[in-house]
Motif scaffolding. Structure first.
Motif, PDB file in Angstrom:
ATOM      1  N   PHE A   1     -94.855 -23.768 115.176  1.00  0.00           N
ATOM      2  CA  PHE A   1     -94.058 -23.395 114.006  1.00  0.00           C
ATOM      3  C   PHE A   1     -93.692 -24.623 113.179  1.00  0.00           C
ATOM      4  O   PHE A   1     -93.812 -24.608 111.953  1.00  0.00           O
ATOM      5  N   GLN A   2     -93.253 -25.688 113.835  1.00  0.00           N
ATOM      6  CA  GLN A   2     -92.904 -26.922 113.119  1.00  0.00           C
ATOM      7  C   GLN A   2     -94.108 -27.451 112.333  1.00  0.00           C
ATOM      8  O   GLN A   2     -93.968 -27.864 111.184  1.00  0.00           O
ATOM      9  N   GLU A   3     -95.266 -27.426 112.951  1.00  0.00           N
ATOM     10  CA  GLU A   3     -96.477 -27.907 112.278  1.00  0.00           C
ATOM     11  C   GLU A   3     -96.847 -27.010 111.102  1.00  0.00           C
ATOM     12  O   GLU A   3     -97.175 -27.498 110.016  1.00  0.00           O
ATOM     13  N   ALA A   4     -96.787 -25.687 111.333  1.00  0.00           N
ATOM     14  CA  ALA A   4     -97.138 -24.744 110.258  1.00  0.00           C
ATOM     15  C   ALA A   4     -96.147 -24.843 109.109  1.00  0.00           C
ATOM     16  O   ALA A   4     -96.546 -24.848 107.938  1.00  0.00           O
ATOM     17  N   MET A   5     -94.864 -24.927 109.418  1.00  0.00           N
ATOM     18  CA  MET A   5     -93.842 -25.025 108.382  1.00  0.00           C
ATOM     19  C   MET A   5     -93.993 -26.325 107.587  1.00  0.00           C
ATOM     20  O   MET A   5     -93.880 -26.335 106.366  1.00  0.00           O
ATOM     21  N   THR A   6     -94.271 -27.410 108.281  1.00  0.00           N
ATOM     22  CA  THR A   6     -94.459 -28.689 107.597  1.00  0.00           C
ATOM     23  C   THR A   6     -95.688 -28.630 106.694  1.00  0.00           C
ATOM     24  O   THR A   6     -95.655 -29.097 105.555  1.00  0.00           O
ATOM     25  N   THR A   7     -96.753 -28.021 107.185  1.00  0.00           N
ATOM     26  CA  THR A   7     -97.985 -27.911 106.403  1.00  0.00           C
ATOM     27  C   THR A   7     -97.820 -26.945 105.228  1.00  0.00           C
ATOM     28  O   THR A   7     -98.129 -27.294 104.082  1.00  0.00           O
ATOM     29  N   TRP A   8     -97.323 -25.748 105.500  1.00  0.00           N
ATOM     30  CA  TRP A   8     -97.255 -24.701 104.484  1.00  0.00           C
ATOM     31  C   TRP A   8     -96.103 -24.927 103.506  1.00  0.00           C
ATOM     32  O   TRP A   8     -96.322 -25.021 102.298  1.00  0.00           O
ATOM     33  N   CYS A   9     -94.886 -24.979 104.023  1.00  0.00           N
ATOM     34  CA  CYS A   9     -93.710 -25.100 103.136  1.00  0.00           C
ATOM     35  C   CYS A   9     -93.690 -26.436 102.412  1.00  0.00           C
ATOM     36  O   CYS A   9     -93.522 -26.494 101.198  1.00  0.00           O
ATOM     37  N   TRP A  10     -93.825 -27.491 103.188  1.00  0.00           N
ATOM     38  CA  TRP A  10     -93.647 -28.825 102.618  1.00  0.00           C
ATOM     39  C   TRP A  10     -94.928 -29.394 102.030  1.00  0.00           C
ATOM     40  O   TRP A  10     -94.881 -30.056 100.988  1.00  0.00           O
ATOM     41  N   GLY A  11     -96.070 -29.145 102.652  1.00  0.00           N
ATOM     42  CA  GLY A  11     -97.335 -29.659 102.117  1.00  0.00           C
ATOM     43  C   GLY A  11     -97.836 -28.824 100.952  1.00  0.00           C
ATOM     44  O   GLY A  11     -98.006 -29.314  99.839  1.00  0.00           O
ATOM     45  N   PHE A  12     -98.030 -27.538 101.196  1.00  0.00           N
ATOM     46  CA  PHE A  12     -98.532 -26.643 100.153  1.00  0.00           C
ATOM     47  C   PHE A  12     -97.475 -26.387  99.084  1.00  0.00           C
ATOM     48  O   PHE A  12     -97.744 -26.515  97.899  1.00  0.00           O
ATOM     49  N   GLY A  13     -96.258 -26.039  99.503  1.00  0.00           N
ATOM     50  CA  GLY A  13     -95.198 -25.700  98.544  1.00  0.00           C
ATOM     51  C   GLY A  13     -94.640 -26.915  97.815  1.00  0.00           C
ATOM     52  O   GLY A  13     -94.796 -27.057  96.604  1.00  0.00           O
ATOM     53  N   TRP A  14     -94.003 -27.789  98.566  1.00  0.00           N
ATOM     54  CA  TRP A  14     -93.378 -28.964  97.956  1.00  0.00           C
ATOM     55  C   TRP A  14     -94.410 -29.976  97.462  1.00  0.00           C
ATOM     56  O   TRP A  14     -94.119 -30.805  96.602  1.00  0.00           O
ATOM     57  N   GLY A  15     -95.626 -29.909  98.003  1.00  0.00           N
ATOM     58  CA  GLY A  15     -96.673 -30.833  97.582  1.00  0.00           C
ATOM     59  C   GLY A  15     -97.262 -30.504  96.224  1.00  0.00           C
ATOM     60  O   GLY A  15     -97.936 -31.323  95.608  1.00  0.00           O
ATOM     61  N   ASP A  16     -97.027 -29.301  95.742  1.00  0.00           N
ATOM     62  CA  ASP A  16     -97.467 -28.900  94.408  1.00  0.00           C
ATOM     63  C   ASP A  16     -96.502 -29.514  93.399  1.00  0.00           C
ATOM     64  O   ASP A  16     -95.351 -29.116  93.302  1.00  0.00           O
ATOM     65  N   GLU A  17     -96.963 -30.493  92.665  1.00  0.00           N
ATOM     66  CA  GLU A  17     -96.079 -31.240  91.770  1.00  0.00           C
ATOM     67  C   GLU A  17     -95.921 -30.595  90.395  1.00  0.00           C
ATOM     68  O   GLU A  17     -95.364 -31.214  89.482  1.00  0.00           O
TER      69      GLU A  17
ATOM     70  N   LEU B   1     -88.948 -32.973 114.953  1.00  0.00           N
ATOM     71  CA  LEU B   1     -90.292 -32.914 115.519  1.00  0.00           C
ATOM     72  C   LEU B   1     -90.307 -33.405 116.961  1.00  0.00           C
ATOM     73  O   LEU B   1     -91.045 -32.878 117.791  1.00  0.00           O
ATOM     74  N   ALA B   2     -89.480 -34.407 117.278  1.00  0.00           N
ATOM     75  CA  ALA B   2     -89.428 -34.932 118.641  1.00  0.00           C
ATOM     76  C   ALA B   2     -88.879 -33.890 119.614  1.00  0.00           C
ATOM     77  O   ALA B   2     -89.254 -33.877 120.793  1.00  0.00           O
ATOM     78  N   LYS B   3     -87.992 -33.020 119.135  1.00  0.00           N
ATOM     79  CA  LYS B   3     -87.410 -31.968 119.976  1.00  0.00           C
ATOM     80  C   LYS B   3     -88.345 -30.772 120.151  1.00  0.00           C
ATOM     81  O   LYS B   3     -88.106 -29.914 120.997  1.00  0.00           O
ATOM     82  N   ALA B   4     -89.390 -30.715 119.348  1.00  0.00           N
ATOM     83  CA  ALA B   4     -90.313 -29.580 119.429  1.00  0.00           C
ATOM     84  C   ALA B   4     -91.051 -29.606 120.765  1.00  0.00           C
ATOM     85  O   ALA B   4     -91.367 -30.670 121.298  1.00  0.00           O
ATOM     86  N   ASP B   5     -91.309 -28.425 121.283  1.00  0.00           N
ATOM     87  CA  ASP B   5     -92.021 -28.292 122.553  1.00  0.00           C
ATOM     88  C   ASP B   5     -93.164 -27.297 122.373  1.00  0.00           C
ATOM     89  O   ASP B   5     -93.467 -26.886 121.249  1.00  0.00           O
ATOM     90  N   ASP B   6     -93.786 -26.916 123.468  1.00  0.00           N
ATOM     91  CA  ASP B   6     -94.918 -25.988 123.394  1.00  0.00           C
ATOM     92  C   ASP B   6     -94.543 -24.682 122.720  1.00  0.00           C
ATOM     93  O   ASP B   6     -95.382 -24.039 122.085  1.00  0.00           O
ATOM     94  N   PHE B   7     -93.270 -24.294 122.852  1.00  0.00           N
ATOM     95  CA  PHE B   7     -92.804 -23.023 122.289  1.00  0.00           C
ATOM     96  C   PHE B   7     -92.716 -23.063 120.770  1.00  0.00           C
ATOM     97  O   PHE B   7     -93.170 -22.152 120.090  1.00  0.00           O
ATOM     98  N   ASN B   8     -92.124 -24.123 120.203  1.00  0.00           N
ATOM     99  CA  ASN B   8     -91.895 -24.124 118.749  1.00  0.00           C
ATOM    100  C   ASN B   8     -92.679 -25.182 117.977  1.00  0.00           C
ATOM    101  O   ASN B   8     -92.586 -25.231 116.759  1.00  0.00           O
ATOM    102  N   LEU B   9     -93.461 -26.018 118.640  1.00  0.00           N
ATOM    103  CA  LEU B   9     -94.248 -27.015 117.919  1.00  0.00           C
ATOM    104  C   LEU B   9     -95.229 -26.385 116.929  1.00  0.00           C
ATOM    105  O   LEU B   9     -95.331 -26.860 115.789  1.00  0.00           O
TER     106      LEU B   9
END
Length: 126
Positions: free
Chosen positions: A36-52, A26-34
């Motif tokens: 994507f990092q936010e969406a991936m963290t929210t969608w893949c990890w929050g929505f996907g992995w967050g479903d227990e 996340l620290a390496k993310a910039d205007d170009f890929n931030l």
């Protein structure tokens, strides 16, 4: 972005892949890929992995097989480490690779065993 889902995703991502890895990514993310990092963290990890409904260990095994089927071996190695963190045993990794070889082809199984051996030796698990 759903802040609550992002925070859940961030905690799941760190728990599986390691806090240092995720923080550095996340620290390496910039205007170009931030975004994507936010969406991936929210969608893949929050929505996907967050479903227990599916526990972390089972989800890790599922990911190993799907990522192998896609042939994304850098991601496979990363998720192999995460699977170990989530409680997947060496025997279960071996069995998953057998299934990968059967359904994705022997060459893919060979590649998974090669990466798994290197990783498991580094972690002193074999």
């Amino acid at each position: 972005m759903d802040k609550e889902l992002f925070e859940l995703g961030l905690s799941k991502r760190k728990a599986t892949l390691g806090g240092e890895y995720v923080t550095n990514n996340l620290a390496k993310a910039d205007d170009f890929n931030l975004p994507f990092q936010e969406a991936m963290t929210t969608w893949c990890w929050g929505f996907g992995w967050g479903d227990e409904t599916i526990d972390m260990k089972t989800r890790s095994l599922m990911n190993l097989t799907m990522i192998a089927a896609l042939g994304k071996m850098d991601e496979w190695e990363l998720h192999l480490r995460g699977a170990i963190t989530n409680g997947v045993s060496v025997d279960e990794i071996r069995s998953a690779i057998h299934a990968i070889a059967i359904y994705c082809g022997v060459p893919q199984g060979v590649e998974c065993f090669r990466i798994a051996r290197k990783t498991l030796e580094k972690l002193e698990l074999i």
